[in-house]
Scaffold this motif. Structure first.
Motif, PDB file in Angstrom:
ATOM      1  N   TYR A  33      30.880  63.721  48.209  1.00  0.00           N
ATOM      2  CA  TYR A  33      30.475  63.597  46.809  1.00  0.00           C
ATOM      3  C   TYR A  33      30.716  64.923  46.091  1.00  0.00           C
ATOM      4  O   TYR A  33      30.496  65.997  46.667  1.00  0.00           O
ATOM      5  CB  TYR A  33      28.968  63.287  46.700  1.00  0.00           C
ATOM      6  N   TYR A  35      29.293  66.869  42.549  1.00  0.00           N
ATOM      7  CA  TYR A  35      28.347  66.884  41.443  1.00  0.00           C
ATOM      8  C   TYR A  35      28.572  68.161  40.638  1.00  0.00           C
ATOM      9  O   TYR A  35      29.150  69.140  41.120  1.00  0.00           O
ATOM     10  CB  TYR A  35      26.891  66.894  41.961  1.00  0.00           C
ATOM     11  N   GLN A  37      26.433  70.918  38.097  1.00  0.00           N
ATOM     12  CA  GLN A  37      25.123  71.356  37.627  1.00  0.00           C
ATOM     13  C   GLN A  37      25.332  72.346  36.503  1.00  0.00           C
ATOM     14  O   GLN A  37      25.878  73.443  36.689  1.00  0.00           O
ATOM     15  CB  GLN A  37      24.329  72.005  38.770  1.00  0.00           C
ATOM     16  N   LEU A  43      22.064  67.974  36.627  1.00  0.00           N
ATOM     17  CA  LEU A  43      22.899  67.615  37.775  1.00  0.00           C
ATOM     18  C   LEU A  43      23.566  66.273  37.513  1.00  0.00           C
ATOM     19  O   LEU A  43      22.904  65.253  37.381  1.00  0.00           O
ATOM     20  CB  LEU A  43      22.035  67.492  39.026  1.00  0.00           C
ATOM     21  N   PHE A  45      26.541  63.392  38.661  1.00  0.00           N
ATOM     22  CA  PHE A  45      27.479  62.848  39.638  1.00  0.00           C
ATOM     23  C   PHE A  45      28.884  62.850  39.041  1.00  0.00           C
ATOM     24  O   PHE A  45      29.077  62.483  37.879  1.00  0.00           O
ATOM     25  CB  PHE A  45      27.053  61.431  40.009  1.00  0.00           C
ATOM     26  N   TYR A  48      32.906  60.113  44.165  1.00  0.00           N
ATOM     27  CA  TYR A  48      32.401  59.784  45.497  1.00  0.00           C
ATOM     28  C   TYR A  48      33.519  59.179  46.316  1.00  0.00           C
ATOM     29  O   TYR A  48      34.199  58.251  45.861  1.00  0.00           O
ATOM     30  CB  TYR A  48      31.240  58.804  45.313  1.00  0.00           C
ATOM     31  N   ASP A  56      35.023  56.330  43.920  1.00  0.00           N
ATOM     32  CA  ASP A  56      34.268  55.989  42.720  1.00  0.00           C
ATOM     33  C   ASP A  56      34.376  57.172  41.765  1.00  0.00           C
ATOM     34  O   ASP A  56      33.741  58.191  41.978  1.00  0.00           O
ATOM     35  CB  ASP A  56      32.811  55.706  43.099  1.00  0.00           C
ATOM     36  N   LEU A  91      28.908  71.285  42.874  1.00  0.00           N
ATOM     37  CA  LEU A  91      28.314  71.076  44.185  1.00  0.00           C
ATOM     38  C   LEU A  91      29.024  69.947  44.912  1.00  0.00           C
ATOM     39  O   LEU A  91      29.334  68.921  44.322  1.00  0.00           O
ATOM     40  CB  LEU A  91      26.833  70.723  44.043  1.00  0.00           C
ATOM     41  N   GLN A 101      22.383  63.073  52.182  1.00  0.00           N
ATOM     42  CA  GLN A 101      23.487  63.912  51.747  1.00  0.00           C
ATOM     43  C   GLN A 101      23.136  65.371  52.013  1.00  0.00           C
ATOM     44  O   GLN A 101      22.037  65.819  51.704  1.00  0.00           O
ATOM     45  CB  GLN A 101      23.750  63.721  50.251  1.00  0.00           C
ATOM     46  N   PHE A 103      24.180  69.186  51.089  1.00  0.00           N
ATOM     47  CA  PHE A 103      24.872  69.868  50.003  1.00  0.00           C
ATOM     48  C   PHE A 103      25.404  71.222  50.443  1.00  0.00           C
ATOM     49  O   PHE A 103      24.780  71.937  51.243  1.00  0.00           O
ATOM     50  CB  PHE A 103      23.918  70.074  48.821  1.00  0.00           C
ATOM     51  N   GLY A 104      26.556  71.575  49.874  1.00  0.00           N
ATOM     52  CA  GLY A 104      27.085  72.910  50.041  1.00  0.00           C
ATOM     53  C   GLY A 104      26.432  73.862  49.046  1.00  0.00           C
ATOM     54  O   GLY A 104      25.648  73.450  48.196  1.00  0.00           O
ATOM     55  N   PRO A 105      26.772  75.146  49.132  1.00  0.00           N
ATOM     56  CA  PRO A 105      26.155  76.148  48.258  1.00  0.00           C
ATOM     57  C   PRO A 105      26.693  76.148  46.840  1.00  0.00           C
ATOM     58  O   PRO A 105      26.110  76.779  45.963  1.00  0.00           O
ATOM     59  CB  PRO A 105      26.500  77.465  48.961  1.00  0.00           C
TER      60      PRO A 105
ATOM     61  N   TYR B  36      14.614  66.577  46.159  1.00  0.00           N
ATOM     62  CA  TYR B  36      15.372  67.708  46.661  1.00  0.00           C
ATOM     63  C   TYR B  36      14.761  68.998  46.122  1.00  0.00           C
ATOM     64  O   TYR B  36      14.196  69.031  45.024  1.00  0.00           O
ATOM     65  CB  TYR B  36      16.835  67.638  46.207  1.00  0.00           C
ATOM     66  N   GLN B  42      21.019  78.844  45.931  1.00  0.00           N
ATOM     67  CA  GLN B  42      21.293  78.037  47.109  1.00  0.00           C
ATOM     68  C   GLN B  42      21.595  76.604  46.706  1.00  0.00           C
ATOM     69  O   GLN B  42      21.380  76.202  45.565  1.00  0.00           O
ATOM     70  CB  GLN B  42      20.101  78.079  48.071  1.00  0.00           C
ATOM     71  N   GLY B  43      22.096  75.842  47.661  1.00  0.00           N
ATOM     72  CA  GLY B  43      22.348  74.428  47.409  1.00  0.00           C
ATOM     73  C   GLY B  43      21.070  73.629  47.490  1.00  0.00           C
ATOM     74  O   GLY B  43      19.976  74.159  47.632  1.00  0.00           O
ATOM     75  N   LEU B  44      21.202  72.342  47.390  1.00  0.00           N
ATOM     76  CA  LEU B  44      20.065  71.426  47.414  1.00  0.00           C
ATOM     77  C   LEU B  44      19.699  71.064  48.846  1.00  0.00           C
ATOM     78  O   LEU B  44      20.569  70.845  49.685  1.00  0.00           O
ATOM     79  CB  LEU B  44      20.413  70.149  46.656  1.00  0.00           C
ATOM     80  N   PHE B  90      14.085  68.549  42.291  1.00  0.00           N
ATOM     81  CA  PHE B  90      14.793  67.467  41.634  1.00  0.00           C
ATOM     82  C   PHE B  90      14.433  66.133  42.272  1.00  0.00           C
ATOM     83  O   PHE B  90      14.499  65.983  43.501  1.00  0.00           O
ATOM     84  CB  PHE B  90      16.309  67.658  41.744  1.00  0.00           C
ATOM     85  N   LEU B 103      24.043  59.873  43.919  1.00  0.00           N
ATOM     86  CA  LEU B 103      22.700  60.124  43.411  1.00  0.00           C
ATOM     87  C   LEU B 103      22.716  60.407  41.915  1.00  0.00           C
ATOM     88  O   LEU B 103      23.643  61.029  41.403  1.00  0.00           O
ATOM     89  CB  LEU B 103      22.096  61.332  44.135  1.00  0.00           C
ATOM     90  N   PHE B 104      21.657  59.952  41.258  1.00  0.00           N
ATOM     91  CA  PHE B 104      21.422  60.292  39.863  1.00  0.00           C
ATOM     92  C   PHE B 104      20.146  61.114  39.814  1.00  0.00           C
ATOM     93  O   PHE B 104      19.096  60.673  40.290  1.00  0.00           O
ATOM     94  CB  PHE B 104      21.321  59.031  39.008  1.00  0.00           C
ATOM     95  N   PHE B 105      20.248  62.300  39.264  1.00  0.00           N
ATOM     96  CA  PHE B 105      19.167  63.263  39.329  1.00  0.00           C
ATOM     97  C   PHE B 105      18.369  63.331  38.032  1.00  0.00           C
ATOM     98  O   PHE B 105      18.905  63.112  36.940  1.00  0.00           O
ATOM     99  CB  PHE B 105      19.724  64.666  39.605  1.00  0.00           C
ATOM    100  N   GLY B 106      17.102  63.695  38.166  1.00  0.00           N
ATOM    101  CA  GLY B 106      16.314  64.075  37.016  1.00  0.00           C
ATOM    102  C   GLY B 106      16.703  65.466  36.572  1.00  0.00           C
ATOM    103  O   GLY B 106      17.546  66.131  37.191  1.00  0.00           O
TER     104      GLY B 106
END
Lengths: 112, 115
Positions: A33, A35, A37, A43, A45, A48, A56, A91, A101, A103-105, B36, B42-44, B90, B103-106
């Motif tokens: 995926y 994303y 930010q 954040l 999407f 995917y 997607d 991300l 999932q 996540f990378g940094p 999360y 840093q990442g999530l 999040f 995922l859909f985040f707040g």
């Protein structure tokens, strides 16, 4: 084991240039995926990939954005003709569905 | 479309006090729900997730969340805050109907812990 890695960690580019962001997922994860930010949008999407299925792309904000995943592993997100509003942290995450999932940094992109 | 709303972009609590971070979802079908945490630069990291088993979900670092269908809520709590809990949190949702995993985040809640 190794987690998700992304490169570069920081990228500064001039408006109008193209950039490529790389993601190395966790080995064996079939889903990947992207994303974004950003301060204004939170954040979001982007895209995917799951196995050999068509990706997607419903979250890509414009046709300047594209991504590919080669050999079911490494993925590259390409942004053409970058704009200042593209500045954000990008991300990448991977998973073995239905698992979580990881996540990378992230890659911090700054468009000047 | 799936969405989540996080009430309060900033929450401050004293060390040792209860942490309560609010999340409400909008969906006619209960989705999968996640919390999360993101530490600075840093990442999530996944704290916990709800996928239709027990409605009270326990996660890492002493956090838990309760799925309440009647209130369409999935609030995150921790009985006693530590300084190390200072981070951004999040809430996120994915659509179980489509099987999609994106995922859909707040918009996130930044937690400050006051010594």
């Amino acid at each position: 084991g190794a987690g998700v890695s992304q490169s570069p960690s920081n990228k500064v580019t001039e408006k109008g240039k193209d950039v490529e962001l790389r993601c190395d997922p966790i080995s064996g994860h079939t889903a990947l995926y992207w994303y974004r930010q950003s301060l204004g949008q939170g954040l979001e999407f982007l895209i995917y990939f799951q196995g050999n299925s068509a990706p997607d792309k419903s979250g890509l904000p414009s046709d300047r954005f594209s991504a590919e995943r080669t050999g079911g592993s490494v993925s590259t997100l390409t942004i053409q003709r970058t704009q200042q509003e593209d500045s954000a942290v990008y991300l990448c995450a991977s998973s073995f569905p239905p698992g979580e999932q990881y996540f990378g940094p992230g890659t911090r992109l700054t468009v000047t | 479309a799936q969405s989540v709303t996080q009430l309060g972009s900033h929450v401050s609590v004293s060390e040792g006090a209860l942490v309560l971070l609010r999340c409400n979802y909008s969906s006619s079908v209960p989705p999968y729900l996640f919390w999360y945490v993101q530490y600075p630069n840093q990442g999530l990291q996944l704290l916990l997730k709800y996928t239709s088993a027990a409605t009270l979900v326990k996660g890492i670092n002493g956090f838990e969340a309760e799925f309440k269908k009647s209130e369409t809520s999935f609030h995150l709590t921790k009985p006693s805050a530590h300084m190390s809990d200072a981070a951004e949190y999040f809430c996120a949702v994915s659509d179980r109907r489509t099987g999609a995993n994106n995922l859909f985040f707040g918009t996130g809640t930044r937690l400050t812990v006051i010594p």
